[in-house]
Design an enzyme around this catalytic site. Structure first.
Site, short mmCIF file in Angstrom:
data_model
loop_
_atom_site.label_atom_id
_atom_site.label_comp_id
_atom_site.label_asym_id
_atom_site.label_seq_id
_atom_site.Cartn_x
_atom_site.Cartn_y
_atom_site.Cartn_z
N ARG A 42 0.82 -1.21 0.00
CA ARG A 42 0.00 0.00 0.00
C ARG A 42 0.86 1.26 0.00
O ARG A 42 0.44 2.30 -0.49
CB ARG A 42 -0.89 0.01 1.24
CG ARG A 42 -1.78 -1.21 1.33
CD ARG A 42 -3.23 -0.81 1.28
NE ARG A 42 -4.07 -1.96 1.10
CZ ARG A 42 -4.74 -2.56 2.08
NH1 ARG A 42 -4.66 -2.07 3.31
NH2 ARG A 42 -5.49 -3.59 1.84
N ASP A 151 -14.70 11.10 8.29
CA ASP A 151 -13.67 10.08 8.12
C ASP A 151 -12.31 10.76 8.12
O ASP A 151 -12.21 11.96 7.85
CB ASP A 151 -13.89 9.31 6.81
CG ASP A 151 -13.24 7.93 6.85
OD1 ASP A 151 -13.97 6.94 7.06
OD2 ASP A 151 -12.00 7.84 6.69
C1 LIG Z 1 -14.07 -0.40 7.46
S1 LIG Z 1 -14.50 1.25 7.29
C2 LIG Z 1 -16.09 1.24 8.06
C3 LIG Z 1 -17.12 2.00 7.32
C4 LIG Z 1 -18.53 2.00 7.91
N1 LIG Z 1 -18.57 2.58 9.25
C5 LIG Z 1 -19.11 0.59 7.94
O1 LIG Z 1 -19.18 -0.01 9.00
O2 LIG Z 1 -19.47 0.10 6.87
C6 LIG Z 1 -13.46 2.06 8.46
C7 LIG Z 1 -13.27 3.54 8.23
O3 LIG Z 1 -12.71 4.13 9.40
C8 LIG Z 1 -11.86 5.17 9.01
N2 LIG Z 1 -10.91 5.50 10.10
C9 LIG Z 1 -9.88 4.75 10.54
N3 LIG Z 1 -9.23 5.40 11.52
C10 LIG Z 1 -9.85 6.57 11.72
C11 LIG Z 1 -9.62 7.68 12.59
N4 LIG Z 1 -8.61 7.69 13.46
N5 LIG Z 1 -10.47 8.72 12.49
C12 LIG Z 1 -11.50 8.71 11.60
N6 LIG Z 1 -11.75 7.71 10.77
C13 LIG Z 1 -10.93 6.64 10.81
C14 LIG Z 1 -11.19 4.62 7.77
O4 LIG Z 1 -10.67 5.65 6.95
C15 LIG Z 1 -12.31 3.83 7.11
O5 LIG Z 1 -12.94 4.57 6.11
#
Ligand SMILES: C[S@@+](CC[C@H](N)C(=O)[O-])C[C@H]1O[C@@H](n2cnc3c(N)ncnc32)[C@H](O)[C@@H]1O
Lengths: 295, 658
Positions: A42, A151
């Protein structure tokens, strides 16, 4: 003569750890050791973009370069998994509609205002799903409704704003929902209808950033699903404190299917719905506190 | 009214326990009462608090008494949970409990010892295998699988011939957990017993031999889904264990087996959706062996699980150009992790026919995907890929990748690439085109570069200076020299970098002002350039910078001095005393092969940061003499960090061979 080298540098275990620690301290995401290959793949495009020879140089870049803050964002961007889709975890959504929405309608009936937060919203599917459910419930037709999606990744936010999706995002969306809430966008893709979009807005926010969270208004419900799975206990604790602070007293927190607050949940009470377990910020002292069912 | 259920009393008990001070007198009994609460939440919070109590030996004994309360299932389970959290303090009382007259208690003891997972429980557990009660023996053998160790493994192997199939099963599972497969004939025999089959497959996967693969493949043909999945799981485990060089052998066996199954592809699609990751990984291996292009999409979707990425990429690569086309046609339907994996695989699968599809992908793909697509375009060997690549030189995040891709493409389409680049430079599309032009065009591009070096826009001047150096040393030096006096930071930095690459007798003198430039980025570039150009006459300025509070400058100075061969003892000591750990590590690698370096390494074995300790250990292993063996051994004993330990133990190994 210049070479057009097409090979890729490998990441040593040490470089992996240094990069991992750097990322962790920024956003709480913990990359496990068996994910070295994934991290290498990545981040490699970042090396390519910056013209750096190896991951050691990339680490130094993240430490010292004038552009390091922007680059750290790019690295986190590349490392986070954004997997999501519409109507994910249907049983939880059903419990939300059947059991929480009536409560919220009653609670907020005087103000006629409702605030939902999809924290870690990825490309927006979750936030739009919530807005669609609110629309379909017909309970809030003349209310002031806002669903906030935030996000840490700017890239997914721009996708969220575009609101255009393909088959993978729709794999759990039934034909009638598709019909009701989406319109064709060409190229086998669909766009979320404007009525739904008008209830949803997006913003950039690191869930670990206490100061930044002051910009988030007080929420009635927070969905923070499948985000904290990437965090360790300490980071989870921090996020929960921030989330709790952003909830109105009595507001609800819904986590992903495989997540719970065991050992962390002192600030929340557990509420057993018929169809799901949810967490709630306790009411202010003096008001009735209600708890979960013993089992 | 709030329609949600309300249990104020339970909530009150829950909070009371949560807020209880564990050090207060009588806390233990309050918590033990909590273990008996009707609400599981309350029981859980009591168990959690018990794990944190001081004087845990007493706590352990008290909890063991709760285990003995017949009829109190909830309390007993909560007590067991708490005991498992107590760690070493619970060990003695639990071992004693293994001798309790009530088999129920002995079983509890074995279960909890398994959860504790302390090696010290190994021998008492092995002895407990003599227990007259079958349930206890089963619990003990499961516990041995968790506790591990040589004795456990041997004892479990001994159980494989036991008359009780339940014991054979738990022994097999235990050996799977320990990753200690018994001899192959034993496993093969156990596969014949349907009750043991699934576990036997798990163990079989741990045997990296072709005979095992052959037997696994028989499982792939089973009409029973669970057996097929067990076999796929075994395959997934096995492939992770065989050396890469022998993987082909395994795949050949799998291929032969799958070709005999008319619905192999369909079965693999089903397995790729299975919950179990090892099953999915086995399915990926099988899909690679089968080479069936129609599997491309489900294979790509397996990338939703990060851990499978490597296998997904490998498999997609094996599905050939036809698989690549299937991916390209359906990119929009894939989930985002699948899309990223697909794009990466495409970079290797492309042929001249893919240009249009790749360009379509560029239209909407995310940035990092685009970098991969750009690389793929370079590999199509098609002249049609030239214009889109030249267009991409405009995007800052893709310009580097596009330049490289054009370079690759120029191997088969030199004229087309050159013309397109010249045209882009003429219409001032992007300065990145200058670099690309120089790289592909060589000397004939020089007049154009000279012209650009006088352009009114600094961006073009900078690009020209850097590019000229790549084509011709003399012209490059001449332009770089002028650039060093340019009014624009961007151009000065470019001049510095070019001068660094070109070197020459005057480089040191020319770079001197840049070392004191008002702009930090120019200073940093100058330090690096001095090192690169071999300008030893600037060493004293670099030496001063080693103590600079800005870590970036200090690191660069140490590295530059090392390149000049002038990182002497004073420099190394200064650097090792720098508060920034990166500077300290730079000192270690700069001194790597010198006596002072070794001294420094010895001193830094106790540094608070693991990465510094690891770097020190490496130097010791590379350059230390046998007389350093003792100090390395002592450090190894004290080392808590896994990676630093690994490096240290390598060092010990090497030193002891000197
Ligand atoms: C797997 S996705 C989940 C999306 C949605 N909530 C769902 O359950 O379908 C996780 C998301 O969390 C975000 N994320 C990870 N760490 C984060 C942080 N410290 N602050 C905000 N967002 C974060 C990532 O960018 C990603 O888009």
């Amino acid at each position: 003569m210049p070479r057009f080298d097409d090979s890729r540098p490998e990441m040593s275990l040490e470089e992996f750890r240094l990069l991992r620690d750097h990322v962790y301290s920024h956003c709480g995401i913990l990359v496990h050791e068996d994910m070295k290959f994934v991290m290498e793949r990545r981040l490699w495009p970042r090396l390519e973009a910056l013209g750096l020879p190896d991951f050691g140089a990339y680490h130094r870049y993240l430490r010292y370069d004038a552009q390091r803050h922007a680059e750290l964002e790019a690295a986190v961007e590349a490392l986070t998994t954004h997997e999501t889709y519409f109507f994910r975890e249907p049983s939880q959504l059903k419990a939300f509609c059947d059991e929480l929405l009536p409560v919220l309608e009653k609670r907020n009936s005087r103000l006629k205002r409702l605030r939902l937060w999809s924290a870690g919203c990825s490309s927006g599917e979750e936030a739009y799903t919530l807005a669609m459910l609110l629309k379909d419930s017909r309970r809030f037709d003349d209310w002031d409704v806002e669903v906030y999606g935030t996000d840490i990744s700017r890239r997914v936010l721009s996708m969220a704003r575009r609101a255009e999706y393909g088959a993978s995002a729709l794999r759990a969306t039934s034909a009638d929902l598709l019909e009701r809430h989406f319109q064709p966008a060409g190229n086998n893709r669909v766009r979320v209808r404007d009525e739904v979009r008008s209830w949803v807005s997006f913003g950039h926010h690191n869930l670990l950033d206490e100061t930044g969270s002051q910009l988030v208004p007080r929420m009635d419900v927070v969905f923070c699903r499948n985000v904290m799975i990437y965090f360790d206990q300490a980071a989870r604790r921090r996020v929960l404190r921030i989330v709790r602070d952003r909830l109105v007293p009595g507001g609800y927190l819904l986590l992903g299917h495989s997540e719970n607050l065991l050992n962390l949940g002192a600030d929340f009470e557990l509420v057993h719905l018929q169809g799901d377990l949810v967490y709630r910020r306790p009411e202010l002292p003096g008001l009735t506190t209600t708890g979960g069912e013993g089992r | 009214m709030n329609p949600l259920p309300e249990f104020p009393a339970e909530e009150a008990r829950y909070r009371a326990l949560q807020e209880l001070d564990p050090r207060a007198a009588g806390a233990l009994e309050v918590l033990v009462t909590g273990l008996h609460d009707e609400s599981w939440r309350v029981r859980h919070v009591a168990a959690e608090a018990l794990k944190r109590l001081p004087s845990s030996r007493e706590v352990a004994e008290r909890l063991i008494r709760v285990l003995g309360e017949r009829g109190e299932t909830g309390a007993r389970n909560a007590a067991a949970e708490a005991l498992a959290g107590l760690g070493g303090a619970a060990l003695g009382p639990l071992v004693t409990l293994l001798g309790h007259p009530d088999p129920d208690q002995r079983k509890f003891a074995a279960d909890i010892l398994g959860q504790l997972g302390l090696r010290a429980a190994e021998l008492p557990l092995v002895q407990a295998l003599e227990d007259p009660d079958l349930n206890v023996r089963v619990a003990v053998s499961e516990a041995l699988g968790r506790v591990g160790g040589e004795h456990s493994a041997r004892a479990l192997e001994g159980l494989l011939t036991d008359a009780e199939s339940l014991l054979r099963l738990s022994a097999l599972e235990g050996l799977a957990l320990l990753r200690r497969p018994p001899p192959l004939p034993v496993v093969l025999a156990m596969l014949e017993d349907t009750r043991l089959q699934r576990s036997a497959f798990r163990v079989l996967g741990l045997v990296p031999e072709v005979v095992a693969t052959e037997r696994i493949c028989q499982g792939l043909a089973s009409p029973v889904r669970s057996v097929r999945e067990a076999a796929l799981g075994a395959l997934g485990t096995q492939v992770a264990l065989v050396e890469p060089a022998r993987r082909g052998e395994v795949e050949a066996v799998v291929r032969a087996a799958l070709r005999r199954l008319p619905d192999a592809a369909q079965r693999l699609v089903q397995a790729l959706e299975c919950e179990d990751v090892t099953v999915r990984s086995g399915a990926l291996v099988s899909a690679a062996a089968l080479g069936e292009a129609s599997l491309a999409l489900p294979v790509a979707e397996a990338a939703r699980e990060d851990r499978l990425l490597r296998e997904v990429l490998n498999t997609l690569g094996r599905l050939g150009p036809e698989g690549g086309r299937a991916l390209l046609a359906h990119m929009a339907d894939l989930s985002s992790p699948a899309r990223a994996a697909a794009a990466e695989a495409l970079a290797d699968l492309v042929d001249p026919g893919s240009v249009t599809a790749l360009c379509a992908l560029l239209e909407w793909a995310e940035d990092d995907l685009r970098a991969v697509v750009v690389r793929a375009l370079g590999r199509t060997r098609s002249p049609e890929a030239v214009p889109p690549l030249v267009d991409l030189l405009v995007a800052p995040s893709l310009a580097g990748a596009a330049t490289r891709a054009l370079g690759v493409l120029a191997g088969s389409n030199r004229t087309a690439v050159l013309e397109a680049l010249e045209e882009a430079v003429t219409r001032r599309a992007t300065s990145a085109a200058v670099a690309a032009l120089a790289r592909v065009g060589g000397a004939p591009a020089l007049p154009a570069l000279r012209q650009l070096a006088r352009d009114a826009e600094p961006t073009w001047r900078a690009a020209a200076v850097e590019a000229a150096g790549e084509v011709d040393g003399a012209v490059g030096r001449e332009l770089a020299r002028a650039a060093l006096a340019d009014e624009a930071v961007q151009v000065r930095a470019a001049g510095v970098r070019a001068m660094g690459r070109l070197g020459g007798p005057e480089a040191g003198a020319l770079l001197r002002p840049a070392l004191h430039d008002e702009d930090a980025s120019v200073r940093l570039a100058a330090v690096e350039a001095v090192g690169e150009s071999g300008a030893t006459d600037r060493a004293s300025e670099l030496e001063a910078l080693v103590r600079h509070p800005d870590g970036a400058l200090a690191v660069a100075a140490v590295r530059a001095l090392a390149r000049l061969g002038m990182a002497g003892p004073g420099v190394l000591m200064d650097a090792a005393a720098h508060p920034d750990a990166e500077v300290v590590k730079a000192a270690l690698s700069a001194g790597a092969l010198s006596a002072v370096g070794v001294e420094l390494a010895v001193a830094l074995l106790g540094h608070p940061r693991w990465d510094v300790r690891a770097a020190a250990a490496r130097v010791l292993g590379d350059a230390g003499g046998p007389e350093r063996l003792d100090v390395a051994r002592r450090a190894l004993e004290a080392e808590a960090d896994a990676l630093a330990r690994q490096t240290l133990s390598d060092a010990v190994e090497r030193l002891s061979r000197r």
